[in-house]
Design an enzyme around this catalytic site. Sequence first.
Site, PDB file in Angstrom:
ATOM      1  N   SER A 153      -2.008  10.045   6.974  1.00 31.58           N
ATOM      2  CA  SER A 153      -2.905   8.773   6.903  1.00 31.58           C
ATOM      3  C   SER A 153      -3.237   8.259   5.361  1.00 31.58           C
ATOM      4  O   SER A 153      -3.211   7.336   4.662  1.00 31.58           O
ATOM      5  CB  SER A 153      -4.097   8.245   7.316  1.00 31.58           C
ATOM      6  OG  SER A 153      -3.467   8.020   8.666  1.00 31.58           O
ATOM      7  N   SER A 157      -2.877   5.479   8.789  1.00 33.85           N
ATOM      8  CA  SER A 157      -3.327   4.359   9.108  1.00 33.85           C
ATOM      9  C   SER A 157      -4.412   3.473   7.453  1.00 33.85           C
ATOM     10  O   SER A 157      -4.752   2.363   7.592  1.00 33.85           O
ATOM     11  CB  SER A 157      -5.105   4.998   9.557  1.00 33.85           C
ATOM     12  OG  SER A 157      -5.362   5.849   8.692  1.00 33.85           O
ATOM     13  N   LYS A 183     -11.703   2.808   2.116  1.00 39.93           N
ATOM     14  CA  LYS A 183     -11.114   2.717   3.154  1.00 39.93           C
ATOM     15  C   LYS A 183     -12.656   2.161   4.354  1.00 39.93           C
ATOM     16  O   LYS A 183     -13.508   3.080   4.229  1.00 39.93           O
ATOM     17  CB  LYS A 183     -10.279   3.947   4.036  1.00 39.93           C
ATOM     18  CG  LYS A 183      -9.958   3.429   5.179  1.00 39.93           C
ATOM     19  CD  LYS A 183      -9.077   5.154   5.550  1.00 39.93           C
ATOM     20  CE  LYS A 183      -8.589   4.907   6.754  1.00 39.93           C
ATOM     21  NZ  LYS A 183      -7.826   5.762   7.190  1.00 39.93           N
TER      22      LYS A 183
END
Lengths: 38, 493
Positions: free
Chosen positions: B180, B156, B81
């Site tokens: 997330s 997210s 990420k």
Amino acid sequence: MHNIMRDDEPRPSFDKEDILANAPQREGDHFRVRAVLE
Amino acid sequence: MTAQTLHWLAVHEAADLLARREVSSVELTRAALERIAALDDRIHAFLTLTEEAALAQARAADQRIAAGEAGPLTGIPAAIKDVICTRGVRTTCGSRILESFVPPYDAFVIQRLTEAGFVMLGKTNMDEFAMGSSGENSAFGATANPWALDRVPGGSSSGSAAAVAAGMAPYALGSDTGGSIRQPGSLTGVVGLKPTYGRVSRFGLVAFGSSLDQIGPFARSVRDAALIFQTIAGHDRRDATSASLDIPTVTDALTQDLRGLRIGVPREYFVEGMDEDVRRAVDAAIGEMERLGAEVDREVSLPSTDHALAVYYIIAPSEASANLARYDGVKYGYSYTEGQSMWENMEKTRQFGFGDEVKRRIMLGTYALSAGYYDAYYLKAQKVRTLIRREFDAAFQDHDVLVTPVSPTPAFKIGEKVDDPLQMYLSDVCTIPVNIAGLPGISIPCGFSQAPDGSKLPIGVQVLAKPFDEPTLFRVAHAYEQATDWHKQHPEP
């Protein structure tokens, strides 16, 4: 209650050039900004 | 080995093939990069690809394997990420303000993976600064759900979840501040783990809500998630909240039955308005756990759950407003330089650099922390936080784990909730209390819903355990997974 602070030992920090590499504007070893004081 | 079979290998399966020299890390890495090249125009899971570095890491891993020095993750490609700092590889956090930021150091988790023989494919798309539940708040465009390209993958950690679900990466790292990792895991049909607060060092994780943030893995099996957890967990003196605890050998906990295990099902998590397919799938999962020998108590109550969302939307924005004060256009990142004064430049840097949701949360946070409101909002929220934690502590007196839904709905359509932030915030109603209390939580696939156009939409079930009791979490998740085949189903984009 007891203190859990670790010993204050010096350790190497980041290389100056590495840190300044992302500076949008630099001057020598400094970050450059517009004048703060008139 | 055909490319097709390589794409869907679990990490532990790939490791076995590598050990037997039936495949090389370079082959695995090439297969992943080809898959990304074929699919990512449509999915948009990646913001930066690091192909050459990946192949160099793969060659180094192959040498390590040949020398008999391989660990369980050596030579297995992964996606990271874009909120986790990677030395020399730009780290944008999905934001214009960090579009050009190249970190001068690796995060702790990257150091750990590098020691383990890591191959990084690239950095994944995300909601800007990890603020969002759909991936749509990325400054660089939304990510599509591999199961239905007109739907969101959750957020997210949108790109990390989509990359693993689409067979572009065997595993990925994400971060979880209010759900997330678990919510996108649920919406894309992969395993997503948020470890206990303090388990994994956040050194090098770009901070959002510092009392909530944790890093964790996405994978296609519970065993894989356990292997990755074991590699990235552990004490680090550069994160003051990092716990000085030994890491248990969690893979030992992966057994097939749940005899003697006490499961609690908190009724407040079956919220009004939740999707019927989600309710049915989660109920069926709990039934399966019972069949595997667990005792199930469906009468558990956590009455403060209703306040968790409100508490979160005071605490997280407050912490974010302080953490994001550092983006001033002076030290790194986007910088507006045309103004007449330094202050004007800083103001415009933030005006143009941040997106709407980030600005909304900075405003909420600065308001909640301002003189005169601090006691009414932030301090009050911290007190309710303690109540929520105590209710969990009480529930864990009589239960080993709690089992709940992850998300009240399956994946929704891209654009469906962008104009309604409150509806978007409700996506995390079942995951937020877990961050508030600092507990470990895992999302595992437990079924599908069907979209009107016939697409299969994955559903996840959430298992929660006491702080630092990840072994029990993995035990339950693994036993359930092995009794079902949800995790073996893949999308066909």
